[in-house]
Design an enzyme around this catalytic site. Sequence first.
Site, PDB file in Angstrom:
ATOM      1  N   LYS A   1       0.965  -1.194   0.131  1.00 32.17           N
ATOM      2  CA  LYS A   1      -0.086   0.089   0.125  1.00 32.17           C
ATOM      3  C   LYS A   1       0.844   1.182   0.068  1.00 32.17           C
ATOM      4  O   LYS A   1       0.589   2.303  -0.606  1.00 32.17           O
ATOM      5  CB  LYS A   1      -0.690   0.131   1.171  1.00 32.17           C
ATOM      6  CG  LYS A   1      -1.955  -1.066   1.050  1.00 32.17           C
ATOM      7  CD  LYS A   1      -2.963  -1.449   2.321  1.00 32.17           C
ATOM      8  CE  LYS A   1      -3.744  -2.369   2.210  1.00 32.17           C
ATOM      9  NZ  LYS A   1      -4.586  -3.185   3.272  1.00 32.17           N
TER      10      LYS A   1
ATOM     11  N   GLN B   1      -5.438  -1.866   9.213  1.00 30.82           N
ATOM     12  CA  GLN B   1      -5.304  -3.147   8.850  1.00 30.82           C
ATOM     13  C   GLN B   1      -5.674  -4.500   9.443  1.00 30.82           C
ATOM     14  O   GLN B   1      -5.763  -4.342  10.689  1.00 30.82           O
ATOM     15  CB  GLN B   1      -3.786  -3.276   8.548  1.00 30.82           C
ATOM     16  CG  GLN B   1      -3.355  -4.620   7.854  1.00 30.82           C
ATOM     17  CD  GLN B   1      -3.756  -4.517   6.370  1.00 30.82           C
ATOM     18  OE1 GLN B   1      -3.766  -3.628   5.697  1.00 30.82           O
ATOM     19  NE2 GLN B   1      -3.916  -5.962   5.749  1.00 30.82           N
TER      20      GLN B   1
ATOM     21  N   ASP C   1     -11.829   1.678   2.949  1.00 29.39           N
ATOM     22  CA  ASP C   1     -11.800   0.226   2.621  1.00 29.39           C
ATOM     23  C   ASP C   1     -13.231  -0.028   2.195  1.00 29.39           C
ATOM     24  O   ASP C   1     -13.601  -1.246   1.837  1.00 29.39           O
ATOM     25  CB  ASP C   1     -11.728  -0.241   4.024  1.00 29.39           C
ATOM     26  CG  ASP C   1     -10.350  -0.941   4.212  1.00 29.39           C
ATOM     27  OD1 ASP C   1     -10.067  -1.394   3.279  1.00 29.39           O
ATOM     28  OD2 ASP C   1      -9.896  -0.979   5.371  1.00 29.39           O
TER      29      ASP C   1
HETATM   30  N1  GUN Z   1      -6.738  -6.934   5.444  1.00 30.88           N
HETATM   31  C1  GUN Z   1      -6.788  -8.000   4.192  1.00 30.88           C
HETATM   32  N2  GUN Z   1      -7.403  -7.191   3.329  1.00 30.88           N
HETATM   33  C2  GUN Z   1      -7.577  -6.176   3.855  1.00 30.88           C
HETATM   34  C3  GUN Z   1      -8.156  -4.819   3.306  1.00 30.88           C
HETATM   35  O1  GUN Z   1      -8.579  -4.965   2.064  1.00 30.88           O
HETATM   36  N3  GUN Z   1      -8.444  -4.086   4.281  1.00 30.88           N
HETATM   37  C4  GUN Z   1      -7.997  -4.118   5.608  1.00 30.88           C
HETATM   38  N4  GUN Z   1      -8.230  -2.970   6.393  1.00 30.88           N
HETATM   39  N5  GUN Z   1      -7.554  -4.884   6.090  1.00 30.88           N
HETATM   40  C5  GUN Z   1      -7.169  -6.095   5.235  1.00 30.88           C
END
Ligand code: GUN
Length: 285
Positions: free
Chosen positions: A53, A97, A120
Site C-alpha cells: 500500500k 489493517q 476500505d
Molecule cells: N486485510 C486484508 N485485506 C484487507 C483490506 O482490504 N483492508 C483492511 N483494512 N485489512 C485487510
Amino acid sequence: MGAEIIYGKELAQELRLKMKQEVSELKNHGITPKLTVVLIGEDPASKSYVKGKQKASEYVGVDSDLIELPTETSEQSLLELIDKLNQDKAVNGILVQLPLPNHIDEQKIIEAIDPSKDVDGFHPVSVGRMLTGKETFLPCTPLGIITMLKSKHISMEGKHAVVIGRSNLVGKPVGQLLLNENATVTYCHSRTTNMNEVIKMADILIVAVGKETFIHGDQIKKGAVVVDVGVNRSENGKLVGDVDFDSAKDKASYITPVPGGVGPMTITMLMHNTIQSAKLAHAKR
Ligand code: GUN
C-alpha cells in the site's frame, strides 16, 4: 484453446499511471490526497500488504502515513487514535489493517471510522449505500474484480455469477456488486450441499475461499469466466490461488492468475478511493 488470462498486474499498472497524472493535477490545485494506515502487531502477511500500500501510494503521489502500534494496544487507545484521524482535515483515508488482535472488537473499530474517510468501504454506512446501489466507497477487492471484468468488456448482465465464499471483505460484497451489474447471483459456502451442481451453472465464477486447489477445471462450465481471489502459500512456499490454474485455463474463456491477478487491483482501488475522498473533501469546503 486456452482461456484469455486477465493480468491484473498490468491493468493495475495502467490505472496507477493514470492516477499518478491525476494526482499531479490535483496537487496543482492544492489538493494532496492522504491515506493513513494503522497497523497493529507483527503479522507478516499484514506487514507485507501494508508495504504494498505504501509503495503504491508513493508511486501515485498519495501522501501516506503508517502508524505502527504494538499488539497490546488497547481498544480504547485505538478508538482515540481514530477519533483524532477523523478530525484531521489533512487525512482523506483511514485504513486499519485487519485482522486485529483478539482483544479488539473489529466491528467497533470499523464503525468508529468516519464514513467519509472509509476508503476500505467496510463501514455499515458504506455497505448500506452499496446495497442500495448508491454512490459510495466500494470495498477494494470486489471493486478490483469488477474493474478487471469491465476492462475485458465481459458483460455481467443476465449472467449467472456464482460466488464461493461469504466473507464480509470479499464474498458478500462482490456478490452485491455483481447484482448491481444485473447478474443473477448465487453464493456458495461451507454449508452448501450441492456446490458442484451450482458451480457447473456459473457463467462467472468468483472463488474466495482461501484453500489451495479448491476448484479444478473439471468442475467448471466450458467458457466460464473464472476469478481467483485466493492467496495461499503452497508447501514449497509459492504463492497460489484457490483454483487449479492449469486445468481451469483449458475450460474457461477468461481466468485471473495468482499472483498477478486480483491482488494488485485491490491496492489500486484503495488509491482510487483515497483520491475520490480527497476530491469530495475539497468540493465540500
Ligand atoms: N486485510 C486484508 N485485506 C484487507 C483490506 O482490504 N483492508 C483492511 N483494512 N485489512 C485487510
